[in-house]
Design a protein around this motif. Structure first.
Motif, PDB file in Angstrom:
ATOM      1  N   GLY A  85     -16.882 -39.696  31.514  1.00  0.00           N
ATOM      2  CA  GLY A  85     -15.376 -40.494  32.567  1.00  0.00           C
ATOM      3  C   GLY A  85     -14.918 -41.103  32.094  1.00  0.00           C
ATOM      4  O   GLY A  85     -13.262 -40.849  32.319  1.00  0.00           O
ATOM      5  N   VAL A  86     -14.931 -42.542  30.960  1.00  0.00           N
ATOM      6  CA  VAL A  86     -13.344 -42.751  30.419  1.00  0.00           C
ATOM      7  C   VAL A  86     -12.748 -42.150  29.596  1.00  0.00           C
ATOM      8  O   VAL A  86     -11.853 -41.754  29.944  1.00  0.00           O
ATOM      9  N   ILE A  87     -13.293 -41.207  29.111  1.00  0.00           N
ATOM     10  CA  ILE A  87     -12.481 -40.374  28.544  1.00  0.00           C
ATOM     11  C   ILE A  87     -11.482 -39.478  29.545  1.00  0.00           C
ATOM     12  O   ILE A  87      -9.692 -39.514  29.101  1.00  0.00           O
ATOM     13  N   LEU A  88     -12.065 -38.803  30.627  1.00  0.00           N
ATOM     14  CA  LEU A  88     -10.863 -38.315  31.530  1.00  0.00           C
ATOM     15  C   LEU A  88     -10.113 -38.958  32.470  1.00  0.00           C
ATOM     16  O   LEU A  88      -8.726 -39.073  32.421  1.00  0.00           O
ATOM     17  N   ILE A  89     -10.301 -40.186  32.971  1.00  0.00           N
ATOM     18  CA  ILE A  89      -9.708 -41.433  32.939  1.00  0.00           C
ATOM     19  C   ILE A  89      -8.445 -41.417  32.348  1.00  0.00           C
ATOM     20  O   ILE A  89      -7.388 -42.072  32.729  1.00  0.00           O
ATOM     21  N   ILE A  90      -8.910 -42.228  31.142  1.00  0.00           N
ATOM     22  CA  ILE A  90      -7.317 -41.909  30.042  1.00  0.00           C
ATOM     23  C   ILE A  90      -6.959 -40.933  29.874  1.00  0.00           C
ATOM     24  O   ILE A  90      -5.185 -41.188  30.781  1.00  0.00           O
ATOM     25  N   PHE A  91      -7.133 -39.937  30.007  1.00  0.00           N
ATOM     26  CA  PHE A  91      -6.275 -38.815  30.105  1.00  0.00           C
ATOM     27  C   PHE A  91      -5.935 -38.145  31.347  1.00  0.00           C
ATOM     28  O   PHE A  91      -4.593 -38.248  31.385  1.00  0.00           O
ATOM     29  N   LEU A  92      -6.249 -38.789  32.352  1.00  0.00           N
ATOM     30  CA  LEU A  92      -5.227 -38.428  33.278  1.00  0.00           C
ATOM     31  C   LEU A  92      -4.339 -39.343  33.052  1.00  0.00           C
ATOM     32  O   LEU A  92      -3.593 -38.811  34.418  1.00  0.00           O
ATOM     33  N   GLY A  93      -4.557 -40.515  32.821  1.00  0.00           N
ATOM     34  CA  GLY A  93      -3.108 -41.528  32.836  1.00  0.00           C
ATOM     35  C   GLY A  93      -2.192 -41.386  32.388  1.00  0.00           C
ATOM     36  O   GLY A  93      -1.271 -41.676  32.579  1.00  0.00           O
ATOM     37  N   ILE A  94      -2.843 -40.869  31.660  1.00  0.00           N
ATOM     38  CA  ILE A  94      -1.414 -40.730  30.084  1.00  0.00           C
ATOM     39  C   ILE A  94      -0.863 -39.157  30.675  1.00  0.00           C
ATOM     40  O   ILE A  94       0.434 -39.045  30.562  1.00  0.00           O
ATOM     41  N   PHE A  95      -1.794 -38.463  31.384  1.00  0.00           N
ATOM     42  CA  PHE A  95      -0.654 -37.104  31.680  1.00  0.00           C
ATOM     43  C   PHE A  95       0.339 -37.387  32.995  1.00  0.00           C
ATOM     44  O   PHE A  95       0.902 -36.977  32.985  1.00  0.00           O
ATOM     45  N   ALA A  96      -0.831 -38.369  33.897  1.00  0.00           N
ATOM     46  CA  ALA A  96      -0.175 -38.686  35.289  1.00  0.00           C
ATOM     47  C   ALA A  96       1.278 -39.673  34.350  1.00  0.00           C
ATOM     48  O   ALA A  96       2.480 -39.571  35.102  1.00  0.00           O
ATOM     49  N   THR A  97       1.625 -40.182  33.347  1.00  0.00           N
ATOM     50  CA  THR A  97       2.386 -41.034  32.451  1.00  0.00           C
ATOM     51  C   THR A  97       3.476 -39.814  32.732  1.00  0.00           C
ATOM     52  O   THR A  97       4.464 -39.979  32.972  1.00  0.00           O
ATOM     53  N   TYR A  98       3.036 -38.836  31.531  1.00  0.00           N
ATOM     54  CA  TYR A  98       4.054 -37.507  31.479  1.00  0.00           C
ATOM     55  C   TYR A  98       4.697 -36.809  32.595  1.00  0.00           C
ATOM     56  O   TYR A  98       6.272 -36.071  32.402  1.00  0.00           O
ATOM     57  N   THR A  99       3.611 -36.707  33.598  1.00  0.00           N
ATOM     58  CA  THR A  99       4.556 -35.883  34.668  1.00  0.00           C
ATOM     59  C   THR A  99       5.903 -36.853  35.239  1.00  0.00           C
ATOM     60  O   THR A  99       6.156 -36.149  35.888  1.00  0.00           O
ATOM     61  N   SER A 100       5.281 -38.294  35.556  1.00  0.00           N
ATOM     62  CA  SER A 100       6.194 -39.631  36.111  1.00  0.00           C
ATOM     63  C   SER A 100       7.614 -38.830  35.235  1.00  0.00           C
ATOM     64  O   SER A 100       8.681 -38.809  36.250  1.00  0.00           O
ATOM     65  N   TYR A 101       7.157 -39.104  34.580  1.00  0.00           N
ATOM     66  CA  TYR A 101       8.596 -39.028  33.249  1.00  0.00           C
ATOM     67  C   TYR A 101       9.508 -37.715  33.634  1.00  0.00           C
ATOM     68  O   TYR A 101      10.665 -37.796  33.865  1.00  0.00           O
ATOM     69  N   LEU A 102       8.168 -36.451  33.878  1.00  0.00           N
ATOM     70  CA  LEU A 102       9.493 -35.511  34.540  1.00  0.00           C
ATOM     71  C   LEU A 102      10.049 -35.608  35.815  1.00  0.00           C
ATOM     72  O   LEU A 102      10.942 -35.209  35.801  1.00  0.00           O
ATOM     73  N   LEU A 103       8.915 -36.163  36.540  1.00  0.00           N
ATOM     74  CA  LEU A 103       9.680 -35.661  37.854  1.00  0.00           C
ATOM     75  C   LEU A 103      11.028 -37.505  38.056  1.00  0.00           C
ATOM     76  O   LEU A 103      11.887 -36.413  38.529  1.00  0.00           O
ATOM     77  N   VAL A 104      10.867 -38.121  37.114  1.00  0.00           N
ATOM     78  CA  VAL A 104      11.579 -39.140  37.548  1.00  0.00           C
ATOM     79  C   VAL A 104      13.563 -38.141  36.498  1.00  0.00           C
ATOM     80  O   VAL A 104      14.294 -38.193  37.265  1.00  0.00           O
ATOM     81  N   GLN A 105      13.112 -37.414  35.081  1.00  0.00           N
ATOM     82  CA  GLN A 105      14.033 -36.941  35.176  1.00  0.00           C
ATOM     83  C   GLN A 105      14.584 -35.826  36.031  1.00  0.00           C
ATOM     84  O   GLN A 105      16.216 -35.597  36.075  1.00  0.00           O
ATOM     85  N   PHE A 106      13.793 -35.069  36.183  1.00  0.00           N
ATOM     86  CA  PHE A 106      14.486 -34.281  37.809  1.00  0.00           C
ATOM     87  C   PHE A 106      15.326 -35.218  38.456  1.00  0.00           C
ATOM     88  O   PHE A 106      16.628 -34.290  38.842  1.00  0.00           O
ATOM     89  N   LYS A 107      14.693 -36.456  39.024  1.00  0.00           N
ATOM     90  CA  LYS A 107      15.749 -36.518  40.171  1.00  0.00           C
ATOM     91  C   LYS A 107      16.934 -37.542  39.739  1.00  0.00           C
ATOM     92  O   LYS A 107      17.994 -36.837  40.187  1.00  0.00           O
TER      93      LYS A 107
END
Length: 458
Positions: A85-107
């Motif tokens: 559970g903890v690994i999943l929460i941390i992984f999803l947080g890192i994953f969401a940071t990466y996708t945030s970067y892609l969305l910001v760059q696209f904007k």
């Protein structure tokens, strides 16, 4: 702006001229960012949208994302075990940071993008615009309804359920409606400061209450073997606890310096991931495998009342942000480049008021009239939030690297980034399909067990 007239790649670090970000058009001409963004230059306008600093955007993001969704995280650990559970929460947080970067760059490359609908138009044409805009509005209404239900639970807990649950929902809808009326996000951003403090303090109070009154039969499992249905059903809690990316384009559009957007995203993901892990672990350790969802309901009555009461401002403002976003998307779509967008006109304000009333009314009706509404929220999250938060970000990178570079040659040269982008698309697809499967199966199970209530029930 037509697809042929789209802006090309924008580099937020180096593409600045006279203090203002600039970008290139497809014909190679240099143009100021604010010449082509959705709100343009706002000198002399009665209503000014681009007023947000990155700090206020971070507060808005936290208020919207770190909300009632985190209250289900302890139960996820109880299903899959504390380590996975903890690994999943941390992984999803890192994953969401990466996708945030892609969305910001696209904007930043496409200043004209105001919502996921505009992004869909760039990727897929008119059909993409309508589909992604529709998904944004539907998910925002469902998310508003989810916050109304959280407010219902909080008010019911505080008053020992002395009123009909539908009345609690109606009572809570009124302040949510009123707080969503401001035309700009700047007003909501200041309201979001106490909202962030409320969910932070409520979480701390909940953890203190769990520590002082732990469950007698508590024990911690390192890892638990579960069926795919049980495991993924619980995993959807941390997956959708990060589901707020569909708001990013709208928030960035109202920033004074859009090139600072990633600073807000870093603050959001850092705060969310850290707080999620601490809250989920502490509540699970002290409340054990039978911890409820939401977790505050497993506390002793006094501590539950204290935590629910403190969390109310967060539920209220988060619901307002969602309904405001749904209304803002349609309002901007109707009056884009019109004086009604920037001026205090009867037409503009009448339309805005009607949209706000509709969004909040729709959320209220769904929350009280649809017995399986929590599952409807899960379906909308699977169909749309899974893509907005994870999958579609990969498509943004592939699109711009192809059109602004040398097509497939760019993908081959940047094969690591291309592989990550493709993997992101597949991840979004998997979450979408698996989330739909477990949610629909959950509905079937609920009807089979007779746990589904009736419309407008108390």
């Amino acid at each position: 702006m037509t697809r042929e007239g789209r802006t090309k790649r924008f580099d937020s670090e180096t593409m600045v001229k006279n203090g203002e970000p600039v970008t290139y058009r497809a014909d190679g001409g240099l143009v100021a960012y604010h010449d082509v963004d959705v709100f343009g230059h706002e000198e002399g306008h009665q209503i000014v949208y681009k007023t947000l600093s990155w700090k206020l955007v971070a507060v808005l993001m936290i208020a919207e994302i770190v909300s009632n969704g985190m209250l289900s995280l302890p139960q996820s650990l109880a299903v899959v075990g504390i380590v996975p559970g903890v690994i999943l929460i941390i992984f999803l947080g890192i994953f969401a940071t990466y996708t945030s970067y892609l969305l910001v760059q696209f904007k930043l490359r496409h200043p004209e993008v105001h919502s996921m609908g505009d992004a869909g138009y760039i990727l897929f044409g008119p059909f993409g615009r309508e589909l992604l805009a529709f998904g944004t509005v539907v998910f925002a209404i469902c998310a508003t309804g989810s916050q109304l239900l959280a407010g219902q639970i909080a008010l019911s807990s505080l008053s020992d359920s002395k009123l009909c649950l539908m009345l609690y929902t109606g009572i809570f809808t009124i302040p949510v409606l009123l707080c969503s009326f401001p035309r700009t996000m700047n007003r909501l951003s200041w309201l979001s400061i106490p909202a962030v403090l409320s969910i932070l303090i409520a979480g701390i109070v909940g953890m203190i209450g769990a520590g002082l009154h732990p469950a007698e039969d508590r024990h911690v499992e390192i890892a638990i073997s579960s069926s795919f249905y049980s495991a993924f059903f619980s995993i959807t809690n941390p997956v959708f606890a990060y589901a707020g990316h569909f708001l990013f384009f709208i928030l960035i559009s109202e920033m004074k310096r859009p090139q600072d957007a990633m600073k807000a995203a870093y603050v959001l993901q850092g705060f969310a991931t850290t707080f999620y892990v601490i809250f989920a672990v502490v509540m699970y350790v002290y409340l054990g495998p039978l911890v409820a969802s939401p977790a505050l309901s497993s506390l002793s009555p006094k501590w539950a009342k204290a935590a629910w009461g403190i969390a109310i401002p967060n539920f209220l403002i988060a619901g307002s942000i969602y309904s405001h976003t749904a209304a803002k998307l349609i309002f901007t779509r109707i009056f884009r480049s019109s004086r009604h967008l920037y001026s205090h006109t009867i037409v503009g304000w009448s339309t805005w008021i009607l949209l706000i009333l509709f969004m909040n009314s729709a959320a209220f009706v769904l929350a009280v009239a649809v017995p399986i509404f929590p599952y409807i929220v899960g379906i909308s999250a699977s169909l749309f939030a899974a893509w907005y938060t994870y999958g579609i970000a990969g498509a943004f990178w592939l699109h711009d690297s192809y059109h602004d570079g040398e097509g497939v040659k760019t993908w081959r040269r940047k094969w690591v980034q291309a592989t990550l982008a493709i993997a992101t698309i597949f991840a979004g697809g998997f979450i979408c399909v698996a989330g739909m499967y477990v949610t629909v199966r959950g509905i079937v199970e609920a009807y089979r067990l007779g746990t589904v209530g009736s419309p407008f029930a108390c």
